[in-house]
Scaffold this active site. Structure first.
Site, PDB file in Angstrom:
ATOM      1  N   HIS A 113      39.383  34.767  40.127  1.00 15.88           N
ATOM      2  CA  HIS A 113      39.283  34.675  38.677  1.00 15.88           C
ATOM      3  C   HIS A 113      39.031  33.226  38.261  1.00 15.88           C
ATOM      4  CE1 HIS A 113      39.732  36.402  34.769  1.00 15.88           C
ATOM      5  NE2 HIS A 113      40.783  35.676  34.433  1.00 15.88           N
ATOM      6  N   SER A 123      36.926  36.317  30.778  1.00 16.72           N
ATOM      7  CA  SER A 123      38.236  36.959  30.810  1.00 16.72           C
ATOM      8  C   SER A 123      38.540  37.551  29.436  1.00 16.72           C
ATOM      9  CB  SER A 123      39.297  35.978  31.290  1.00 16.72           C
ATOM     10  OG  SER A 123      40.492  36.636  31.639  1.00 16.72           O
ATOM     11  N   GLU A 153      38.957  38.985  41.621  1.00 19.73           N
ATOM     12  CA  GLU A 153      39.575  38.310  40.489  1.00 19.73           C
ATOM     13  C   GLU A 153      41.048  37.980  40.758  1.00 19.73           C
ATOM     14  OE1 GLU A 153      37.947  37.596  37.668  1.00 19.73           O
ATOM     15  OE2 GLU A 153      36.195  38.910  37.607  1.00 19.73           O
TER      16      GLU A 153
END
Length: 498
Positions: free
Chosen positions: A419, A199, A327
């Site tokens: 995610h 991320s 995500e």
């Protein structure tokens, strides 16, 4: 590391660093012994006059320093309450520190490959103290792992008159310089360093890959779901002015230094959430990007990361880059009832997509479209923030050694390859706290074996084990428990967004 009471009774490992000796602790696996050294400072506490300064080298110590518990974290409690990964906040001032996991502590001749991991959290949260960031499985594979902390949010990335820019980036550089100086004492090879992150951490390692000043500090890069900052100077000036206005202080170093750090975090969050309704907030994120993160300052960062990489910076370094399939779809999934009767084309238009792009995007995502408007919007947000960047960076690298992948296994609890879901597989820590809250019960060990195995192979030998994008443009490894292992054009669904 696990329960101290269950560790083998043996003398605690001690390693000599240039600043002083540190005492760590042994792990639990008798078949693959490894040691952890936690909370070792790589810079002085960024408090007082050093609060908005570049990182300053740590003061040496004389007695053996205890390194058996996590150091203080830049993250403070309230920011961490909604994270998908358990990332505890640890109080204290000495927040610039590293955790080292090694199978050969003190063996300066071992020269094992080194993995340096930078955590995510949108550049405003995250903690190196997560049980998911345990390097024990990498140590089992003959890798020394270093997990680093860095200043977050406005303290790390805000534009401040009278203070150095990109302080969080300077923290990454200082931690990597620490690795160059010290890692041999922990059994590592400073000439065989892979940097990795997820991320915002994935964005961090791409930022470093495209930064001329960082090239001597690592040899390989693995970017998981990278979220680039690349904040423009104008946007940085704007959010700093908003923050100063909310706080009622001048937009200067002295003005911001007069604010309690916890107060500043709250105001920073208020600036981030401006935009009102969820749709407006999402549209603002897609149009403007993140408010905090690495800034194009004309000093460390001369241009955007994709532009720098396309110019050839970092072309001598191997890169693995990828994302999960959905995500952010779990966020839009919450609105699926409301969006049930909204045509997907209308919803995409409301998020700012023009008619021509809509036509191509809907054609390339017909399968996702059949799952409903909420699913399609979630895929679009995922594509815009994460997935199109994978294809863009891979293409920009041209002939430079680059491998792409997708993590496609869907959580049995959430219903999507969402995610952060890949992180416990990548570290091979499926038995750790709160993993099942994200993955569902009984996540497949075979998938952890495949993904972690690819990561270890890349760190050790520079090859994750499938055909590269640079040799076969579009070639993508798919991490799932069904379907083909590789496909010819794994990111075709983002073509309309490039």
């Amino acid at each position: 590391m696990t329960n101290p009471a269950s560790r083998p009774a043996r003398e605690a490992p001690v390693v000599d660093t240039t600043a002083g000796a540190v005492r760590g602790l042994w792990g639990d696996n008798p078949e693959a012994p490894s040691a952890a050294f936690l909370g070792i400072p790589f810079a002085q506490p960024p408090t007082g006059e050093l609060r908005f300064a570049a990182p300053v080298p740590v003061e040496p110590w004389t007695a053996i320093r205890d390194a058996t518990s996590f150091g203080a974290t830049p993250q403070r409690g309230p920011v961490a309450e909604v994270t998908l990964i358990p990332e505890p906040s640890v109080p204290g001032d000495s927040t610039l520190n590293v955790n080292v996991f090694t199978p050969r502590p003190g063996d300066t001749a071992a020269r094992l490959p080194v993995l340096v991991y930078i955590h995510g959290g949108g550049y405003v949260s995250g903690s190196p103290a997560s049980p998911w960031y345990d390097g024990e499985s990498f140590a089992r594979d003959g890798v020394v792992t270093v997990v680093v902390s860095y200043r977050l949010g406005f303290d790390g990335f805000g534009l401040i008159d009278g203070a150095p820019s990109n302080r969080g980036v300077r923290d990454w550089l200082a931690a990597l310089e620490w690795v160059q100086r010290e890692i041999t004492a922990f059994g590592g090879d400073p000439d065989a360093v892979t940097i990795a992150g997820q991320s915002a951490g994935g964005g961090a390692v791409l930022t470093l890959l495209g930064m001329p000043a960082a090239q001597h500090l690592f040899q390989r890069v693995w970017a998981l779901s990278p979220a680039l900052g690349d904040v423009s100077l104008a946007r940085a000036e704007n959010v700093a002015a908003q923050l100063a206005e909310l706080a009622g202080v001048p937009a200067t170093r002295d003005g911001f230094a007069s604010l309690d750090p916890d107060v500043l975090i709250g105001l920073q969050q208020e600036v981030s959430e401006r935009g009102g309704a969820r749709l407006s907030s999402i549209r603002g994120l897609l149009a403007d990007g993140l408010p905090w993160g690495p800034m194009i300052d004309g000093d460390l960062l001369l241009t955007t990361t994709p532009e720098s990489i396309a110019s050839g910076v970092g072309a001598d370094k191997a890169l693995v880059i990828g994302s999960t399939d959905d995500e952010f779809t779990m966020i839009t999934d919450d609105a699926r009832t409301k969006l049930r009767f909204v045509p997907a084309a209308v919803a995409l238009g409301a998020l700012g997509m023009d008619r021509h792009t809509r036509r191509g995007y809907l054609a390339d995502n017909a399968e996702q479209h059949r799952l409903g408007t909420a699913a399609l919007l979630g895929r679009y947000v995922s594509d815009t923030v994460f997935r199109r960047g994978v294809a863009r960076i891979a293409a920009a690298r041209a002939a430079a050694p680059t491998w792409a992948y997708r993590f496609s296994w869907a959580s049995t609890r959430i219903g999507w390859a969402c995610h952060c879901i890949d992180v416990p597989f990548w570290f091979d820590v499926l038995d750790r706290d709160r993993v099942d809250a994200l993955t569902g019960e009984s996540p497949p060990p075979s998938l952890a074996h495949a993904l972690h195995g690819a990561a270890s192979s890349f760190v050790r030998a520079g090859d994750p084990g499938w055909a590269s994008w640079s040799e076969e443009p579009g070639r993508t490894r798919v991490f799932d428990i069904t379907g083909p292992e590789t496909i010819a054009d794994g990111y075709a669904s983002v073509r309309a967004l490039l």
